[in-house]
Design an enzyme around this catalytic site. Structure first.
Site, PDB file in Angstrom:
ATOM      1  N   THR A 172       0.754  -0.881  -0.032  1.00  0.00           N
ATOM      2  CA  THR A 172       0.012  -0.009   0.059  1.00  0.00           C
ATOM      3  C   THR A 172       0.774   1.384   0.098  1.00  0.00           C
ATOM      4  O   THR A 172       1.896   1.127   0.337  1.00  0.00           O
ATOM      5  CB  THR A 172      -0.914  -0.041   1.291  1.00  0.00           C
ATOM      6  OG1 THR A 172      -1.772  -1.015   1.010  1.00  0.00           O
ATOM      7  CG2 THR A 172      -1.618   1.360   1.521  1.00  0.00           C
ATOM      8  N   ARG A 200     -13.941  -7.532   0.015  1.00  0.00           N
ATOM      9  CA  ARG A 200     -13.272  -7.233   1.193  1.00  0.00           C
ATOM     10  C   ARG A 200     -12.823  -5.720   1.064  1.00  0.00           C
ATOM     11  O   ARG A 200     -11.901  -5.394   0.154  1.00  0.00           O
ATOM     12  CB  ARG A 200     -12.290  -8.372   1.082  1.00  0.00           C
ATOM     13  CG  ARG A 200     -11.359  -8.021   2.495  1.00  0.00           C
ATOM     14  CD  ARG A 200     -10.098  -7.219   2.285  1.00  0.00           C
ATOM     15  NE  ARG A 200      -9.115  -7.252   3.327  1.00  0.00           N
ATOM     16  CZ  ARG A 200      -7.910  -6.617   3.489  1.00  0.00           C
ATOM     17  NH1 ARG A 200      -7.830  -5.666   2.371  1.00  0.00           N
ATOM     18  NH2 ARG A 200      -7.373  -6.617   4.287  1.00  0.00           N
ATOM     19  N   THR A 223       0.104   1.025   6.771  1.00  0.00           N
ATOM     20  CA  THR A 223       0.094  -0.179   5.895  1.00  0.00           C
ATOM     21  C   THR A 223       0.442  -1.276   6.522  1.00  0.00           C
ATOM     22  O   THR A 223       0.866  -1.253   7.562  1.00  0.00           O
ATOM     23  CB  THR A 223       1.185   0.210   4.660  1.00  0.00           C
ATOM     24  OG1 THR A 223       1.344  -0.920   3.846  1.00  0.00           O
ATOM     25  CG2 THR A 223       2.541   0.246   5.345  1.00  0.00           C
ATOM     26  N   GLY A 224      -0.170  -2.305   6.079  1.00  0.00           N
ATOM     27  CA  GLY A 224       0.202  -3.585   6.588  1.00  0.00           C
ATOM     28  C   GLY A 224      -0.995  -4.474   6.434  1.00  0.00           C
ATOM     29  O   GLY A 224      -1.977  -4.347   5.849  1.00  0.00           O
ATOM     30  N   GLY A 226      -4.473  -5.264   7.120  1.00  0.00           N
ATOM     31  CA  GLY A 226      -5.506  -4.309   7.360  1.00  0.00           C
ATOM     32  C   GLY A 226      -6.371  -4.948   8.473  1.00  0.00           C
ATOM     33  O   GLY A 226      -6.775  -3.852   9.223  1.00  0.00           O
TER      34      GLY A 226
HETATM   35  N1  ASP Z   1      -3.410  -2.450   4.593  1.00  0.00           N
HETATM   36  C1  ASP Z   1      -3.615  -2.768   3.057  1.00  0.00           C
HETATM   37  C2  ASP Z   1      -4.989  -3.746   3.269  1.00  0.00           C
HETATM   38  O1  ASP Z   1      -5.124  -4.583   4.516  1.00  0.00           O
HETATM   39  C3  ASP Z   1      -2.772  -3.909   2.604  1.00  0.00           C
HETATM   40  C4  ASP Z   1      -1.308  -3.062   2.554  1.00  0.00           C
HETATM   41  O2  ASP Z   1      -0.920  -2.229   3.435  1.00  0.00           O
HETATM   42  O3  ASP Z   1      -0.711  -3.415   1.646  1.00  0.00           O
HETATM   43  O4  ASP Z   1      -6.000  -3.854   2.519  1.00  0.00           O
END
Ligand code: ASP
Length: 305
Positions: A172, A200, A223-224, A226
């Protein structure tokens, strides 16, 4: 209050492989250049975060815009949010399939709609009615991601695979900025997680989770993985703690500790307050990040505490 501008961006927190490091660094460098151009000319933090995120949405390296991870049905489904710390106006889109730059659509919602959030076809219709071109979903899909999904689904069928292992996701993108007028803003954009179920929605585009901005507290982009981030409403959790007087540098680290200790989550955060104090933290092996102030420019792939 007049301020020296500050810009921070991230391009995802995960185990970014060695052969993708350069592409990530180039991507965040480009985003910093675009956002900084706005700030340097006296432009608004809101415009700076939009422009920075557009650069990373356009860059196939990242899980945002074209080149994003595919969902279980092999489609790109994008989420984005942008928020203005001066007015608390926000705009978000979720599960859009035909918008190459969802942050632009989110920004239009912020500026032109009494609503805050649109999803799916309604979001696409709003975007089209406000001059944002629609594309085909296939235009957002690249061969690398078709192959990644195919491999993932083949392996998942063979073994009980951990869908959210940091080695697999998360790319992200996000930005937070402080402008010369002393206003802050944040934006986050994502294709979500690999092989996600259709429909989702993750944390990235949810106000207070993956993105938040309030001049009185802070601007945050996460980010991470979710789902854990959503459960803690982590962006607002972190921003509120900055208002209580702690340094964003410490709060960013504390937010990631909290994410890990409370819900076994992983990810990263960038945090900035209206005084220009900032924090960058992650508990994944790597996170692509960039920082620019009038005095310094730094780009990194890992942030040591
Ligand atoms: N946070 C994002 C999600 O769960 C994924 C990501 O950070 O790449 O959709």
């Amino acid at each position: 209050m007049p301020s020296d501008p500050v810009l921070l961006v991230h391009g995802g927190a995960w185990a970014i492989p060695d052969d993708m490091v350069e592409a990530h660094l180039n991507g965040v460098r480009g985003a910093i250049a675009a956002g900084w151009q706005v700030l340097q000319q006296g432009g608004a933090a809101l415009d700076a975060v939009e422009e920075a995120v557009v650069v990373m949405e356009d860059d196939e390296t990242f899980d945002a815009g074209r080149g994003s991870f595919l969902n279980r049905d092999g489609k790109v489904q994008l989420d984005a949010l942008i928020m203005d710390g001066a007015t608390l106006r926000a705009g978000g889109v979720g599960c859009v399939e035909r918008i190459a730059n969802p942050v632009r659509a989110a920004c239009k919602i912020l500026s032109d709609s009494p609503h805050v959030y649109f999803v799916a076809q309604g979001a696409e219709q709003f975007a089209a009615e406000h001059g944002i071109p629609l594309c085909k979903n296939e235009d957002l899909i690249i061969p690398r991601e078709v192959e990644r999904l195919r491999e993932f689904q083949a392996r998942a069928a063979e073994q009980n695979q951990d869908l959210f292992a940091p080695a697999i996701s998360h790319d992200t993108v996000g930005a937070v900025a402080l402008d010369r007028d002393g206003n802050i803003a944040a934006a986050t954009s994502t294709g979500g997680t690999l092989n996600k179920a259709p429909g989702r929605l993750g944390d990235s585009s949810l106000i207070g989770c993956g993105c938040y901005a309030d001049n009185r507290t802070a601007a945050a982009s996460t980010t991470g993985w979710g789902e854990p981030i959503m459960k803690l409403v982590l962006g607002k959790w972190a921003a509120d703690r900055v208002a209580s007087g702690s340094l964003p540098e410490w709060i960013a680290a504390e937010a990631i500790n909290y994410l890990e200790s409370r819900v076994n989550g992983h990810g990263g955060i960038i945090l900035l307050d209206a005084r220009g104090r900032f924090g960058i933290a992650h508990n994944t092996p790597r996170m692509a990040w960039g920082l620019k102030t009038v005095a310094q420019e730094e780009i990194g792939i890992e942030r040591k505490p």
